[in-house]
Write a protein that holds these residues in place. Sequence first.
Motif, mmCIF file in Angstrom:
data_model
loop_
_atom_site.group_PDB
_atom_site.id
_atom_site.type_symbol
_atom_site.label_atom_id
_atom_site.label_comp_id
_atom_site.label_asym_id
_atom_site.label_seq_id
_atom_site.Cartn_x
_atom_site.Cartn_y
_atom_site.Cartn_z
ATOM 1 N N GLU A 21 -54.730 62.910 24.555
ATOM 2 C CA GLU A 21 -54.842 63.548 25.432
ATOM 3 C C GLU A 21 -54.828 65.097 25.293
ATOM 4 N N VAL A 22 -54.219 65.594 24.240
ATOM 5 C CA VAL A 22 -54.456 67.149 23.702
ATOM 6 C C VAL A 22 -55.742 67.305 23.099
ATOM 7 N N GLY A 23 -56.191 66.613 22.234
ATOM 8 C CA GLY A 23 -57.296 66.910 21.391
ATOM 9 C C GLY A 23 -57.815 65.673 20.333
ATOM 10 N N LEU A 24 -58.827 66.154 19.658
ATOM 11 C CA LEU A 24 -59.186 65.111 18.744
ATOM 12 C C LEU A 24 -58.238 65.152 17.528
ATOM 13 N N VAL A 25 -57.936 63.946 17.023
ATOM 14 C CA VAL A 25 -56.877 63.725 16.171
ATOM 15 C C VAL A 25 -57.501 63.389 14.690
ATOM 16 N N ARG A 26 -58.495 62.652 14.718
ATOM 17 C CA ARG A 26 -59.234 62.073 13.477
ATOM 18 C C ARG A 26 -60.484 61.965 13.604
ATOM 19 N N ALA A 27 -61.309 62.210 12.537
ATOM 20 C CA ALA A 27 -62.716 62.173 12.390
ATOM 21 C C ALA A 27 -63.031 61.863 11.002
#
Length: 238
Positions: A21-27
């Motif tokens: 919910e805070v931001g993108l964690v992995r890509a």
Amino acid sequence: MSLATASIDTPLGTYALSASEVGLVRAEPADSPTPRATSVRTPAQRMLERACAAFASYFAGSAAALAALPLDPRGSDFQHRVWRALREIPLGTTASYGEIARRIGRPGAARAVGDANRRNPIAIAIPCHRVIGGDGRLVGYAGGLARKRWLLEHEARCAARRPTKSAPQVSRSEPKASEDHRAAQRGEAERRPEPERERSASAKARRGYAASSKSNGPEAVRLPNALARRRESAAASI
């Protein structure tokens, strides 16, 4: 903290995304698509949808949304400092490992910067592909040098397409308007009363003329009187 996951298709293949919910964690590149959750939309899923849209916009030629995307990577304090510095590399440019080390205040830590690059969990959004060797060569990219080269060329095209401010255009009628304005000013000057110094000079000239006229009066009277006295003297001598 629960994560929302999905996969996206890109010109470089499939990428798997995970978001909190805070931001993108992995890509990261994925061998197979990741199924998208179908349950009720959570804050993490909304963030994931935002991330998917930002990646789609990036590959379509606009990097602004991806650059502004909130991130939530997991790593050490040093790694976070490196990753923040990577996000500050301008689109369409590159930096060396040594330059990044100096930017974070660790000028002797180029090798550690390289290790933080290798452990970058959010490909493309944390642009470790913009880091090159000190001699300008493309080196060390977990996704492969072919992807790194493609990303740099893609970003160079994106940067070249960004709009620039153009100089304001000048209307062609403006010079004529200025000329008319100057003519109006000249006409106004001609209609103005003469300056004070001209009036003063004219007044002095008029006073001088009046004084000379007055001085001629007595002289004109004295000449006939002198002639009369000479005549009287001549008559007396006879």
